[in-house]
Design a protein around this motif. Structure first.
Motif, PDB file in Angstrom:
ATOM      1  N   PRO A 206       0.793  -1.235   0.000  1.00 16.85           N
ATOM      2  CA  PRO A 206       0.000   0.000   0.000  1.00 16.85           C
ATOM      3  C   PRO A 206       0.822   1.280   0.000  1.00 16.85           C
ATOM      4  O   PRO A 206       0.333   2.334  -0.426  1.00 16.85           O
ATOM      5  CB  PRO A 206      -0.830  -0.125   1.285  1.00 16.85           C
ATOM      6  CG  PRO A 206      -0.907  -1.601   1.534  1.00 16.85           C
ATOM      7  CD  PRO A 206       0.408  -2.149   1.078  1.00 16.85           C
ATOM      8  N   ASP A 207       2.074   1.203   0.476  1.00 21.19           N
ATOM      9  CA  ASP A 207       2.895   2.414   0.494  1.00 21.19           C
ATOM     10  C   ASP A 207       3.332   2.826  -0.910  1.00 21.19           C
ATOM     11  O   ASP A 207       3.752   3.966  -1.125  1.00 21.19           O
ATOM     12  CB  ASP A 207       4.121   2.207   1.385  1.00 21.19           C
ATOM     13  CG  ASP A 207       4.956   1.018   0.946  1.00 21.19           C
ATOM     14  OD1 ASP A 207       4.365  -0.048   0.666  1.00 21.19           O
ATOM     15  OD2 ASP A 207       6.194   1.154   0.880  1.00 21.19           O
ATOM     16  N   ARG A 208       3.237   1.889  -1.858  1.00 19.88           N
ATOM     17  CA  ARG A 208       3.567   2.220  -3.251  1.00 19.88           C
ATOM     18  C   ARG A 208       2.289   2.717  -3.935  1.00 19.88           C
ATOM     19  O   ARG A 208       1.498   1.941  -4.460  1.00 19.88           O
ATOM     20  CB  ARG A 208       4.110   1.003  -3.988  1.00 19.88           C
ATOM     21  CG  ARG A 208       5.389   0.424  -3.397  1.00 19.88           C
ATOM     22  CD  ARG A 208       5.860  -0.750  -4.247  1.00 19.88           C
ATOM     23  NE  ARG A 208       7.035  -1.406  -3.697  1.00 19.88           N
ATOM     24  CZ  ARG A 208       7.618  -2.476  -4.239  1.00 19.88           C
ATOM     25  NH1 ARG A 208       7.117  -3.001  -5.359  1.00 19.88           N
ATOM     26  NH2 ARG A 208       8.673  -3.019  -3.676  1.00 19.88           N
ATOM     27  N   THR A 209       2.096   3.979  -3.903  1.00 17.51           N
ATOM     28  CA  THR A 209       0.836   4.542  -4.415  1.00 17.51           C
ATOM     29  C   THR A 209       0.872   4.879  -5.902  1.00 17.51           C
ATOM     30  O   THR A 209      -0.162   5.177  -6.495  1.00 17.51           O
ATOM     31  CB  THR A 209       0.493   5.822  -3.629  1.00 17.51           C
ATOM     32  OG1 THR A 209       1.576   6.754  -3.761  1.00 17.51           O
ATOM     33  CG2 THR A 209       0.265   5.496  -2.155  1.00 17.51           C
ATOM     34  N   ASP A 210       2.049   4.847  -6.488  1.00 18.45           N
ATOM     35  CA  ASP A 210       2.179   5.227  -7.904  1.00 18.45           C
ATOM     36  C   ASP A 210       3.156   4.268  -8.580  1.00 18.45           C
ATOM     37  O   ASP A 210       4.205   4.668  -9.069  1.00 18.45           O
ATOM     38  CB  ASP A 210       2.679   6.672  -8.008  1.00 18.45           C
ATOM     39  CG  ASP A 210       2.701   7.174  -9.447  1.00 18.45           C
ATOM     40  OD1 ASP A 210       1.866   6.711 -10.246  1.00 18.45           O
ATOM     41  OD2 ASP A 210       3.575   7.998  -9.774  1.00 18.45           O
ATOM     42  N   ALA A 211       2.797   2.973  -8.592  1.00 19.74           N
ATOM     43  CA  ALA A 211       3.757   1.962  -9.033  1.00 19.74           C
ATOM     44  C   ALA A 211       3.256   1.062 -10.157  1.00 19.74           C
ATOM     45  O   ALA A 211       4.041   0.628 -11.006  1.00 19.74           O
ATOM     46  CB  ALA A 211       4.162   1.087  -7.840  1.00 19.74           C
ATOM     47  N   VAL A 212       1.968   0.765 -10.173  1.00 21.65           N
ATOM     48  CA  VAL A 212       1.449  -0.240 -11.111  1.00 21.65           C
ATOM     49  C   VAL A 212       1.089   0.411 -12.450  1.00 21.65           C
ATOM     50  O   VAL A 212       0.274   1.342 -12.488  1.00 21.65           O
ATOM     51  CB  VAL A 212       0.213  -0.945 -10.522  1.00 21.65           C
ATOM     52  CG1 VAL A 212      -0.309  -1.998 -11.505  1.00 21.65           C
ATOM     53  CG2 VAL A 212       0.556  -1.589  -9.189  1.00 21.65           C
ATOM     54  N   PRO A 213       1.674  -0.061 -13.551  1.00 21.01           N
ATOM     55  CA  PRO A 213       1.356   0.518 -14.870  1.00 21.01           C
ATOM     56  C   PRO A 213      -0.132   0.386 -15.184  1.00 21.01           C
ATOM     57  O   PRO A 213      -0.713  -0.693 -15.044  1.00 21.01           O
ATOM     58  CB  PRO A 213       2.196  -0.322 -15.835  1.00 21.01           C
ATOM     59  CG  PRO A 213       3.282  -0.910 -14.997  1.00 21.01           C
ATOM     60  CD  PRO A 213       2.681  -1.135 -13.648  1.00 21.01           C
ATOM     61  N   MET A 214      -0.724   1.469 -15.598  1.00 17.41           N
ATOM     62  CA  MET A 214      -2.147   1.474 -15.953  1.00 17.41           C
ATOM     63  C   MET A 214      -2.272   1.365 -17.473  1.00 17.41           C
ATOM     64  O   MET A 214      -2.635   2.318 -18.166  1.00 17.41           O
ATOM     65  CB  MET A 214      -2.812   2.744 -15.432  1.00 17.41           C
ATOM     66  CG  MET A 214      -2.714   2.911 -13.924  1.00 17.41           C
ATOM     67  SD  MET A 214      -3.676   1.674 -13.035  1.00 17.41           S
ATOM     68  CE  MET A 214      -5.327   2.286 -13.344  1.00 17.41           C
ATOM     69  N   ASN A 215      -1.925   0.192 -17.975  1.00 18.12           N
ATOM     70  CA  ASN A 215      -2.050  -0.031 -19.415  1.00 18.12           C
ATOM     71  C   ASN A 215      -2.578  -1.431 -19.671  1.00 18.12           C
ATOM     72  O   ASN A 215      -2.694  -2.244 -18.752  1.00 18.12           O
ATOM     73  CB  ASN A 215      -0.704   0.190 -20.125  1.00 18.12           C
ATOM     74  CG  ASN A 215       0.381  -0.753 -19.624  1.00 18.12           C
ATOM     75  OD1 ASN A 215       0.119  -1.905 -19.287  1.00 18.12           O
ATOM     76  ND2 ASN A 215       1.617  -0.272 -19.580  1.00 18.12           N
ATOM     77  N   PHE A 216      -2.907  -1.691 -20.915  1.00 22.97           N
ATOM     78  CA  PHE A 216      -3.367  -3.013 -21.331  1.00 22.97           C
ATOM     79  C   PHE A 216      -2.613  -3.419 -22.586  1.00 22.97           C
ATOM     80  O   PHE A 216      -2.365  -2.599 -23.477  1.00 22.97           O
ATOM     81  CB  PHE A 216      -4.874  -3.008 -21.627  1.00 22.97           C
ATOM     82  CG  PHE A 216      -5.737  -3.035 -20.399  1.00 22.97           C
ATOM     83  CD1 PHE A 216      -6.242  -4.232 -19.905  1.00 22.97           C
ATOM     84  CD2 PHE A 216      -6.038  -1.859 -19.726  1.00 22.97           C
ATOM     85  CE1 PHE A 216      -7.035  -4.253 -18.771  1.00 22.97           C
ATOM     86  CE2 PHE A 216      -6.828  -1.866 -18.593  1.00 22.97           C
ATOM     87  CZ  PHE A 216      -7.335  -3.070 -18.105  1.00 22.97           C
TER      88      PHE A 216
END
Length: 275
Positions: A206-216
Motif C-alpha cells: 500500500p505504500d507504493r501509491t504510484d507503481a502499477v502501470p495502468m495499461n493493457f
C-alpha cells in the motif's frame, strides 16, 4: 512506378527464364526442370537437367534467372490475395510453351530448408493479404496470433479475491523462476492497446501509491493489464492459470504482430464498447 507485368509479359518472363537457363546447358539435353520457392527474402531455386543419357542431374541456377523468377512472382501478386510461394517450370527442346505450375497462394510449397519466421513476416509485408486470405499455416509460420474465436478476447483475473482486511488473495501455484522470466517476456512483448499517463497503487504494498502501470496489452486472444506483469515481477504473483496455460501452449513465443482487427476486439473486451 513500374506496372506489374500482365499475362503476355508473364509469358515473356518465363521465356526469358528458359533462355537464360538453357544457354548454359550442354548439347543434347532433354529436359530442364526448375523448382522455385520463396518466402520474403528466403529463396530456393533447384534445377534438374536431364541429359542425353536420360538421367536427371542437379545444376546451379544462373543468378539472372533467379532474379527473373522473383520478378515473375511479384508480377503475379493480387492485392489482398497474395502471390504464389512455389512454382515448377519444365522446359524441353523444341517445346514452344514450357510447362508452368504455380502453387496456389494458400498452399505451402515443400521448402528444402524451412524459412525463418522473418521470411514469412516479410512475405506478408511485401505481398499484403486480407485477414481471410492468410491461411493458418502462414499465420503460424509468421508468428501471428490467430483471430479470436467467435470474436471473443479473454481477460485474466489479477488475483483470487480479497481477505477480510481487503488484501488480495492468491490461490495459485508459483511459477519456477526460469518459467516466470519467459512468461514476463511474453507479457511485455504484447502491443499496448490502452494506456494511462499515471500509475496505480500496489495492492500488495500500500505504500507504493504510484507503481502499477495502468495499461493493457494483447496478443489477440487475451488482453491483460500491466498489473499482471508488475505483480509477477515485483511480488512473484503468477498470472491467471488460464493465461499461463495459453502462454505455455504458444511455447512462450509472443506473436510477431497483432492485426488491427484483433486489437480492436481486445480493446472492446476491456472497455465493453463495440469495435
Amino acid at each position: 512506378m513500374n506496372q506489374p507485368p500482365g499475362p503476355d509479359q508473364q509469358r515473356e518472363l518465363v521465356r526469358q527464364i528458359g533462355a537464360v537457363l538453357t544457354a548454359q546447358l550442354p548439347p543434347g539435353w532433354r529436359q530442364l526442370r526448375v523448382e522455385y520457392r520463396a518466402a520474403g527474402r528466403h529463396v530456393e531455386t533447384d534445377l534438374l537437367v536431364t541429359g542425353p543419357d536420360g538421367v536427371p542431374r542437379p545444376a546451379s541456377p544462373h543468378p539472372e534467372a533467379v532474379r527473373l523468377l522473383g520478378v515473375l512472382r511479384s508480377g503475379m501478386y493480387r492485392p489482398g490475395l497474395g502471390t504464389w510461394l512455389g512454382a515448377i517450370l519444365v522446359f524441353e527442346p523444341g517445346l514452344e510453351s514450357p510447362s508452368a505450375d504455380f502453387v496456389r497462394p494458400d498452399l505451402e510449397p515443400p521448402f528444402r530448408r524451412p524459412p525463418p519466421p522473418i521470411g514469412f513476416q516479410d512475405e506478408l509485408r511485401f505481398f499484403p493479404r486480407a485477414e481471410e486470405h492468410i491461411p493458418g499455416w502462414l499465420r503460424e509460420r509468421a508468428g501471428l496470433t490467430p483471430p479470436a474465436a467467435g470474436g471473443e478476447v479473454r481477460t485474466p483475473r489479477i488475483y483470487d479475491g480479497l481477505d477480510a482486511s481487503g488484501r488480495p488473495l492468491i490461490r495459485r501455484q508459483p511459477l519456477p523462476p526460469a518459467e516466470a522470466e519467459q512468461v514476463l517476456a511474453y507479457l511485455d512483448a504484447g502491443p499496448v492497446i490502452l494506456a494511462s499517463r499515471s500509475n496505480g497503487p500496489d495492492a500488495f504494498a500500500p505504500d507504493r501509491t504510484d507503481a502499477v502501470p495502468m495499461n493493457f496489452r494483447t496478443d489477440g486472444a487475451w488482453a491483460w493489464p500491466g498489473a499482471v506483469a508488475y505483480y509477477l515481477r515485483e511480488h512473484g504473483v503468477p498470472p491467471d492459470p488460464d493465461l499461463v496455460a495459453h502462454i505455455r501452449a504458444r511455447r512462450f513465443t509472443a506473436p510477431a504482430e497483432v492485426p488491427e482487427p484483433a486489437k480492436d476486439l481486445a480493446l472492446a473486451a476491456i472497455t465493453g464498447e463495440q469495435p
